[in-house]
Structure formats: C-alpha cells, structure tokens
Design an enzyme around this catalytic site. Structure first.
Site, mmCIF file in Angstrom:
data_model
loop_
_atom_site.group_PDB
_atom_site.id
_atom_site.type_symbol
_atom_site.label_atom_id
_atom_site.label_comp_id
_atom_site.label_asym_id
_atom_site.label_seq_id
_atom_site.Cartn_x
_atom_site.Cartn_y
_atom_site.Cartn_z
ATOM 1 N N SER A 142 0.681 -1.461 -0.255
ATOM 2 C CA SER A 142 0.100 0.491 0.124
ATOM 3 C C SER A 142 1.124 1.052 0.172
ATOM 4 C CB SER A 142 -1.113 -0.260 0.728
ATOM 5 O OG SER A 142 -1.694 1.248 0.920
ATOM 6 N N ASP B 220 -10.367 -5.157 -3.909
ATOM 7 C CA ASP B 220 -9.004 -4.418 -3.442
ATOM 8 C C ASP B 220 -10.047 -3.551 -2.610
ATOM 9 O OD1 ASP B 220 -7.856 -1.852 -1.901
ATOM 10 O OD2 ASP B 220 -5.841 -2.820 -2.880
ATOM 11 N N HIS C 219 -7.972 -5.703 -0.310
ATOM 12 C CA HIS C 219 -6.842 -4.591 0.095
ATOM 13 C C HIS C 219 -5.678 -5.406 0.819
ATOM 14 C CE1 HIS C 219 -4.635 -0.873 0.388
ATOM 15 N NE2 HIS C 219 -4.552 -0.816 1.713
#
Length: 251
Positions: free
Chosen positions: A103, A199, A229
């Site tokens: 991320s 996600d 995610h």
C-alpha cells in the site's frame, strides 16, 4: 518474540525495527508497511518466518508515528516516512535489497528506487498506492472537507480498520512533493506488482497506471480475482513469497 531494536534518526525520531541476518551474500528482503499500519502485521511476520526458512536476511520496521516508533502519527507525512526508510536502510542493512512495499509502502519503496538506486536489486509491491494523498484523498474530498483542512488543518476520514484517520494539511501538501505517476518510473531490475480485484482502498486503475508509467525489462503485474486490500489470506501470502522467489531467480 524478541523486543524491537531501536535507532535514532538525524531528525531526532526513534525507529523500531526487527532485523534477521542470514549468512551469505544474497539480497536482504525489506518489508515496507502501509499507512497507519505497523511491522507486526500478518504480511510482515509471515515474510520474516519465510525468509528465515530460505536463508535470507530480512528487515521490518515502523515509520515514525507508526507502531513502536516515536512521534505522533498526525505529525508525519510522506517525506518524513521516506526519510525514515532511507535512513534505516542505509544504517542497518548492507548490500543489495529486495523491497516489498504494501500500500503506502509501495509508494515509499518506489521513492527508495530513486534515492538509492545502486542498492535496489528487485521490487515487489502489494496494492501499491503511489500518490494516494493527491489522487485518492484530496481528489475525493468534498468542499466542506477541503475547507476544514484549510481552516483547522485536519480532517477525519472513516476507516474500516479502526479509529478514523486524521488527515492533516501537511500530509496533503507534502505529498505533492513526492508524486510519481506524473512521469515515467524507471525500474531497471525485476519487478512484480500484486493487486487484488476486490481492493476497496486502492483502485485497480492505480495498478494499471503504475504499470503504464513503469519502465524496465522485467516488470509483471499480477491481478488476483477476489483479493482485498489486506492481501493476507494463505493464498495471497504464498503469492507474495512466490513473487520474491521470481525476483531472486531473475537476478
């Protein structure tokens, strides 16, 4: 589990980290975590154990304002956290590195490829979120939120992971100094981008845009249908370690 080691940065911040050193001259694997996450997460701990089994050195750490490191989360910004990453990589590791960025850690790891290109041997990202402060947060703010940011210099955003995220004016403004996707992104080493189609935090369009901007001879994007995610199911964890194996094999 052993206590974290600590190191002070030139800016006066104290960073907590775990370094597992292995014999030999193979690259060190480094996990760079996400926004408001910490080095005790599923992916980081899994990779520490996996690397130990593979005879690979491994580093996981907390940026300032995260986990066990010093400072308040709301005092930090992308520039600070990239500064933290560059410092700890320089001070506690040696030789080639394989960065694994999750991320926001994907954004930070991409910034490291610019700051220390001679050290980076390979890159794996998981739901990489380059430029999210501008393209996701700022672009998604309502007029009321933008006004609040200007007047009180912060705004709270709901989070599926616990307490609301407090987003500061400094975070947004500093993020503009580190945007990547406006220009080509040279990556002259083996690269594996991983992204889940379910996600809800980083849109698939970000992965496609990163793939378009990335320049290099060995860059692959793997989309995982149904993965969210967190990307932390046993199947997803196996894909992460498999991507590292692919990078190692290509070196």
């Amino acid at each position: 589990m052993t206590d974290a080691s600590r190191i002070a940065t030139p800016q006066g911040r104290t960073l907590a980290y775990h370094l597992t050193e292995a014999a030999g001259e193979r690259p060190t694997v480094v996990f760079l975590g996400g926004f408001n996450s910490d080095m005790g997460g599923t992916k980081a701990v899994f990779l520490e154990e996996w690397c130990a089994g593979q005879g690979l050195s491994f580093l996981r750490f907390d940026y300032s304002g995260h986990g066990e490191s010093s400072e308040a989360f709301t005092d930090g910004c992308i520039g600070d956290w990239a500064e933290d990453a560059a410092f700890i990589l320089s001070e506690v590791t040696s030789g080639p590195l394989i960065l694994v960025g999750s991320s926001m850690g994907g954004w930070i790891s991409l910034l490291m490829t610019r700051r220390m290109p001679e050290r980076i041997a390979g890159l794996v990202t998981i739901a990489a979120a380059p430029d999210f402060t501008e393209d996701s947060m700022w672009a998604g703010f309502t007029e009321a939120q933008r006004l609040a940011l200007e007047m009180v210099e912060q705004v709270a955003l709901p989070s599926e992971y616990g307490e609301p995220y407090v987003i500061t004016k400094r975070l947004i403004e500093d993020g503009r100094n580190h945007l990547l996707l406006r220009d080509p992104v040279p990556l002259p080493f083996p690269v594996r981008f991983l992204h889940g189609t379910a996600d809800a935090d980083v849109e698939l369009s970000v992965a496609l845009r990163l793939m378009e901007r990335a320049e290099g001879a060995d860059i692959h994007l793997r989309l995982v249908k149904g993965a969210d995610h967190r990307f932390s199911t046993p199947e997803c964890l196996a894909l992460i370690s498999g991507a590292i194996e692919e990078v190692l094999a290509a070196l």
